[in-house]
Design a protein around this motif. Sequence first.
Motif, PDB file in Angstrom:
ATOM      1  N   GLU A 263       0.899  -1.394   0.122  1.00 28.46           N
ATOM      2  CA  GLU A 263      -0.145  -0.070  -0.040  1.00 28.46           C
ATOM      3  C   GLU A 263       0.721   1.202   0.215  1.00 28.46           C
ATOM      4  O   GLU A 263       0.567   2.201  -0.793  1.00 28.46           O
TER       5      GLU A 263
ATOM      6  N   ARG B  50       3.558   1.891  -1.533  1.00 24.28           N
ATOM      7  CA  ARG B  50       4.002   2.401  -2.875  1.00 24.28           C
ATOM      8  C   ARG B  50       3.074   3.174  -3.411  1.00 24.28           C
ATOM      9  O   ARG B  50       3.629   4.115  -4.437  1.00 24.28           O
ATOM     10  N   ASP B  51       2.006   3.629  -3.398  1.00 22.67           N
ATOM     11  CA  ASP B  51       1.110   4.520  -3.891  1.00 22.67           C
ATOM     12  C   ASP B  51       1.576   5.855  -3.640  1.00 22.67           C
ATOM     13  O   ASP B  51       2.163   6.133  -2.418  1.00 22.67           O
ATOM     14  N   THR B  52       1.397   6.665  -4.335  1.00 23.01           N
ATOM     15  CA  THR B  52       1.878   8.242  -4.424  1.00 23.01           C
ATOM     16  C   THR B  52       0.983   8.716  -3.093  1.00 23.01           C
ATOM     17  O   THR B  52      -0.372   8.470  -3.147  1.00 23.01           O
TER      18      THR B  52
ATOM     19  N   SER C  52       2.080  14.092  -3.414  1.00 19.47           N
ATOM     20  CA  SER C  52       1.514  15.228  -4.440  1.00 19.47           C
ATOM     21  C   SER C  52       1.518  16.507  -4.331  1.00 19.47           C
ATOM     22  O   SER C  52       1.604  17.567  -4.840  1.00 19.47           O
TER      23      SER C  52
END
Length: 229
Positions: free
Chosen positions: A105, A107-109, A166
């Motif tokens: 999980e 690894r997601d941005t 982000s």
Amino acid sequence: MTGFDSLEGFLDKWRERWPEWPMVERFLAPETQRRTLAWFALLQEFDDMLNVSGDPLPANAKLGWWSEELRGWDGQRSRHPLGRLLEPVRAPWQALAAALPDLVEARDTAADAGQARAALAGFAEAVAAIEAVLFESGADPRAGQAVVDQLLAQRALALGAAAVPSALGSEQAWLRVLLSQWPARVAGPRPRRLYAALARGRLQARLRGGTYQPSPAGLLWRGWWAARG
């Protein structure tokens, strides 16, 4: 076994990535040095599975294998060479096994720095709990955050812009955030503090835009500072 399938192969792989380690290792008791190498070599395997680029399926399969392997260590049923040094320690291996899926999980941005830290918090706490036993340091409520700091730093160094949340916008902005949140005194046992000192040095060099080329004197100073606690 030979090459990277042997115990020495896994230890050598970690030494190759951290050639500056021998300069700070002298601040550890000789009887703990080999166990420390084995532990950090194991964590490197997990770092690689967290920071995978491209097809994640092979890394996910390895995580599944490691989850099963760590659960066997409580019953002294290791199959991996690193288990020869680590498995005899009665540490909370089951908790680490249960935390491995968090790496998928994570690894997601992330949306922002807080989310990036939260994604790795459970895994980091499991790592810190084992280090408290492995290095006989006792529990420290701040130790998990120290592990998170280093995980995020090494992820940024490995993936560059791909690891940036982000909201931060640029790799430089993310590196500045990571360094601003890094405490002057890192929590946790001495091996963790020494390892973190090297990771911080690499992060600082990346932020400056240069290559990390520490002098022996500089490494000794970092090691002495970190060893003091």
